[in-house]
Design a protein around this motif. Structure first.
Motif, PDB file in Angstrom:
ATOM      1  N   HIS A 167      -6.895 -20.248  -0.844  1.00 57.29           N
ATOM      2  CA  HIS A 167      -7.123 -20.585  -2.255  1.00 57.29           C
ATOM      3  C   HIS A 167      -7.780 -19.428  -3.015  1.00 57.29           C
ATOM      4  N   VAL A 168      -8.667 -18.700  -2.330  1.00 57.37           N
ATOM      5  CA  VAL A 168      -9.299 -17.543  -2.960  1.00 57.37           C
ATOM      6  C   VAL A 168      -8.246 -16.480  -3.263  1.00 57.37           C
ATOM      7  N   HIS A 169      -7.385 -16.218  -2.306  1.00 55.24           N
ATOM      8  CA  HIS A 169      -6.320 -15.226  -2.511  1.00 55.24           C
ATOM      9  C   HIS A 169      -5.413 -15.637  -3.667  1.00 55.24           C
ATOM     10  N   GLU A 170      -5.084 -16.910  -3.725  1.00 56.43           N
ATOM     11  CA  GLU A 170      -4.229 -17.395  -4.799  1.00 56.43           C
ATOM     12  C   GLU A 170      -4.913 -17.277  -6.154  1.00 56.43           C
ATOM     13  N   ALA A 171      -6.220 -17.523  -6.172  1.00 56.36           N
ATOM     14  CA  ALA A 171      -6.966 -17.427  -7.430  1.00 56.36           C
ATOM     15  C   ALA A 171      -7.004 -15.993  -7.941  1.00 56.36           C
ATOM     16  N   VAL A 172      -7.196 -15.035  -7.032  1.00 55.38           N
ATOM     17  CA  VAL A 172      -7.235 -13.627  -7.426  1.00 55.38           C
ATOM     18  C   VAL A 172      -5.856 -13.156  -7.880  1.00 55.38           C
ATOM     19  N   LEU A 173      -4.835 -13.536  -7.138  1.00 54.48           N
ATOM     20  CA  LEU A 173      -3.471 -13.100  -7.450  1.00 54.48           C
ATOM     21  C   LEU A 173      -2.879 -13.835  -8.651  1.00 54.48           C
ATOM     22  N   GLY A 174      -3.383 -15.045  -8.894  1.00 56.94           N
ATOM     23  CA  GLY A 174      -2.841 -15.835 -10.000  1.00 56.94           C
ATOM     24  C   GLY A 174      -1.501 -16.455  -9.669  1.00 56.94           C
ATOM     25  N   GLU A 175      -1.236 -16.667  -8.387  1.00 58.96           N
ATOM     26  CA  GLU A 175       0.037 -17.270  -7.967  1.00 58.96           C
ATOM     27  C   GLU A 175      -0.131 -17.911  -6.597  1.00 58.96           C
ATOM     28  N   GLU A 176       0.762 -18.837  -6.265  1.00 55.29           N
ATOM     29  CA  GLU A 176       0.700 -19.514  -4.979  1.00 55.29           C
ATOM     30  C   GLU A 176       1.203 -18.609  -3.857  1.00 55.29           C
ATOM     31  N   ILE A 177       0.691 -18.865  -2.664  1.00 55.82           N
ATOM     32  CA  ILE A 177       1.079 -18.101  -1.477  1.00 55.82           C
ATOM     33  C   ILE A 177       1.695 -19.067  -0.469  1.00 55.82           C
ATOM     34  N   ASP A 178       2.712 -18.624   0.229  1.00 57.13           N
ATOM     35  CA  ASP A 178       3.327 -19.442   1.266  1.00 57.13           C
ATOM     36  C   ASP A 178       2.329 -19.651   2.411  1.00 57.13           C
ATOM     37  N   LYS A 179       1.983 -20.889   2.657  1.00 60.82           N
ATOM     38  CA  LYS A 179       0.954 -21.231   3.644  1.00 60.82           C
ATOM     39  C   LYS A 179       1.309 -20.743   5.043  1.00 60.82           C
ATOM     40  N   ARG A 180       2.547 -20.942   5.448  1.00 61.17           N
ATOM     41  CA  ARG A 180       2.958 -20.573   6.797  1.00 61.17           C
ATOM     42  C   ARG A 180       2.851 -19.071   7.026  1.00 61.17           C
ATOM     43  N   ASN A 181       3.360 -18.283   6.095  1.00 58.38           N
ATOM     44  CA  ASN A 181       3.305 -16.826   6.234  1.00 58.38           C
ATOM     45  C   ASN A 181       1.873 -16.311   6.184  1.00 58.38           C
ATOM     46  N   PHE A 182       1.073 -16.913   5.312  1.00 52.28           N
ATOM     47  CA  PHE A 182      -0.325 -16.492   5.178  1.00 52.28           C
ATOM     48  C   PHE A 182      -1.066 -16.674   6.501  1.00 52.28           C
ATOM     49  N   ARG A 183      -0.907 -17.832   7.116  1.00 47.23           N
ATOM     50  CA  ARG A 183      -1.621 -18.114   8.363  1.00 47.23           C
ATOM     51  C   ARG A 183      -1.066 -17.302   9.539  1.00 47.23           C
ATOM     52  N   LYS A 184       0.209 -17.002   9.471  1.00 48.91           N
ATOM     53  CA  LYS A 184       0.817 -16.167  10.511  1.00 48.91           C
ATOM     54  C   LYS A 184       0.181 -14.779  10.512  1.00 48.91           C
ATOM     55  N   LYS A 185      -0.038 -14.236   9.318  1.00 53.11           N
ATOM     56  CA  LYS A 185      -0.663 -12.918   9.206  1.00 53.11           C
ATOM     57  C   LYS A 185      -2.139 -12.962   9.587  1.00 53.11           C
ATOM     58  N   LEU A 186      -2.803 -14.086   9.268  1.00 55.80           N
ATOM     59  CA  LEU A 186      -4.217 -14.215   9.608  1.00 55.80           C
ATOM     60  C   LEU A 186      -4.448 -14.152  11.119  1.00 55.80           C
ATOM     61  N   LYS A 187      -3.511 -14.680  11.886  1.00 60.40           N
ATOM     62  CA  LYS A 187      -3.650 -14.685  13.342  1.00 60.40           C
ATOM     63  C   LYS A 187      -3.683 -13.276  13.927  1.00 60.40           C
ATOM     64  N   GLN A 188      -3.214 -12.305  13.154  1.00 60.58           N
ATOM     65  CA  GLN A 188      -3.196 -10.924  13.619  1.00 60.58           C
ATOM     66  C   GLN A 188      -4.513 -10.189  13.319  1.00 60.58           C
ATOM     67  N   LEU A 189      -5.405 -10.858  12.609  1.00 64.77           N
ATOM     68  CA  LEU A 189      -6.659 -10.222  12.195  1.00 64.77           C
ATOM     69  C   LEU A 189      -7.797 -10.665  13.102  1.00 64.77           C
ATOM     70  N   ASP A 190      -8.266  -9.767  13.944  1.00 62.19           N
ATOM     71  CA  ASP A 190      -9.299 -10.108  14.918  1.00 62.19           C
ATOM     72  C   ASP A 190     -10.644 -10.431  14.275  1.00 62.19           C
ATOM     73  N   TYR A 191     -10.861  -9.975  13.073  1.00 66.13           N
ATOM     74  CA  TYR A 191     -12.174 -10.170  12.455  1.00 66.13           C
ATOM     75  C   TYR A 191     -12.252 -11.441  11.607  1.00 66.13           C
ATOM     76  N   ILE A 192     -11.158 -12.194  11.476  1.00 66.32           N
ATOM     77  CA  ILE A 192     -11.232 -13.546  10.934  1.00 66.32           C
ATOM     78  C   ILE A 192     -11.337 -14.444  12.158  1.00 66.32           C
ATOM     79  N   GLU A 193     -12.556 -14.834  12.479  1.00 63.36           N
ATOM     80  CA  GLU A 193     -12.892 -15.406  13.786  1.00 63.36           C
ATOM     81  C   GLU A 193     -13.067 -16.920  13.720  1.00 63.36           C
ATOM     82  N   LYS A 194     -12.365 -17.604  14.580  1.00 63.83           N
ATOM     83  CA  LYS A 194     -12.486 -19.062  14.652  1.00 63.83           C
ATOM     84  C   LYS A 194     -13.795 -19.445  15.331  1.00 63.83           C
TER      85      LYS A 194
END
Length: 230
Positions: A167-194
């Motif tokens: 939602h933060v990314h969408e607010a900055v960009l001013g447009e909706e983001i595809d949820k599936r693609n967004f989360r797919k890319k997040l899984k590649q980021l080691d510093y976004i930690e569950k």
């Protein structure tokens, strides 16, 4: 008086602060009504003149602290604004800075103290001088940086859900983001930690909470590869 620059015209230098927060899945901006002429009563950004013993960034941090009550704020320079007649009061060159804060950390008592008000970014009233141009340039800068830098993190609580991050990314960009693609890319980021924690407040079914691992990010940021790609 410094003898080396005698005879040269003196100019005023100010800093104007674009303070952005995040609430209800939207960006919001901190503004106030000018208390002095020129433009008394007009909506404007919060700013102030640079003191003779201050570096530019020190002046910006001082002004930001005065209007937010928060230290250690994420802040970056947006640019210089120096049209000759930009300020009808005098020849003033302004350096704009953009700050991102978690709105929930903001001290609301300062709103009344300084006559400030939060407005959503799509509901900004007419502003004094070239302040709207400063905001537009700041948003352009943030949108360019968003895919390669974790600038969205300061807008979030320490623990956040992936939906909140999106939602933060969408607010900055001013447009909706595809949820599936967004989360797919997040899984590649080691510093976004569950984390082992679950959010049961904003999510009825309970969503996993994540955090930004600063140490991991700094380690990756030292490499030549872009560490944040979304």
């Amino acid at each position: 008086m410094n003898k080396y620059y005698e005879g040269n015209e003196k100019l005023l230098v100010s800093v104007d602060c674009i303070v952005l927060g995040f609430e209800r899945n939207k960006l919001k901006l901190l503004i106030g009504k000018r208390k002095v002429e020129p433009g008394a009563g007009e909506w404007s950004l919060y700013g102030g003149f640079v003191r003779s013993d201050e570096d530019l960034k020190d002046a910006a941090f001082r002004v930001l602290y005065e209007c937010t009550g928060i230290k250690d704020i994420f802040m970056q320079q947006v640019g210089a604004f120096g049209l000759v007649h930009r300020d009808p009061g005098d020849r003033v060159i302004s350096i704009a800075y953009c700050a991102l804060i978690n709105a929930h950390e903001y001290d609301d008592s300062l709103l009344e103290k300084y006559g400030l008000q939060w407005v959503y970014i799509d509901q900004i009233p007419p502003l004094f001088g070239d302040h709207k141009s400063m905001i537009d340039k700041a948003l352009t800068l943030l949108r360019e940086q968003l895919p390669v830098k974790p600038i969205s993190i300061p807008l979030l609580p320490d623990l956040f859900t992936l939906s909140q991050l999106q939602h933060v990314h969408e607010a900055v960009l001013g447009e909706e983001i595809d949820k599936r693609n967004f989360r797919k890319k997040l899984k590649q980021l080691d510093y976004i930690e569950k984390t082992p924690y679950i959010d049961k407040v904003t999510s009825k079914r309970g969503a996993a909470l994540y955090r930004f691992n600063v140490k991991v990010y700094k380690k990756i940021a030292k490499t030549k590869d872009k560490p944040f790609v979304l």
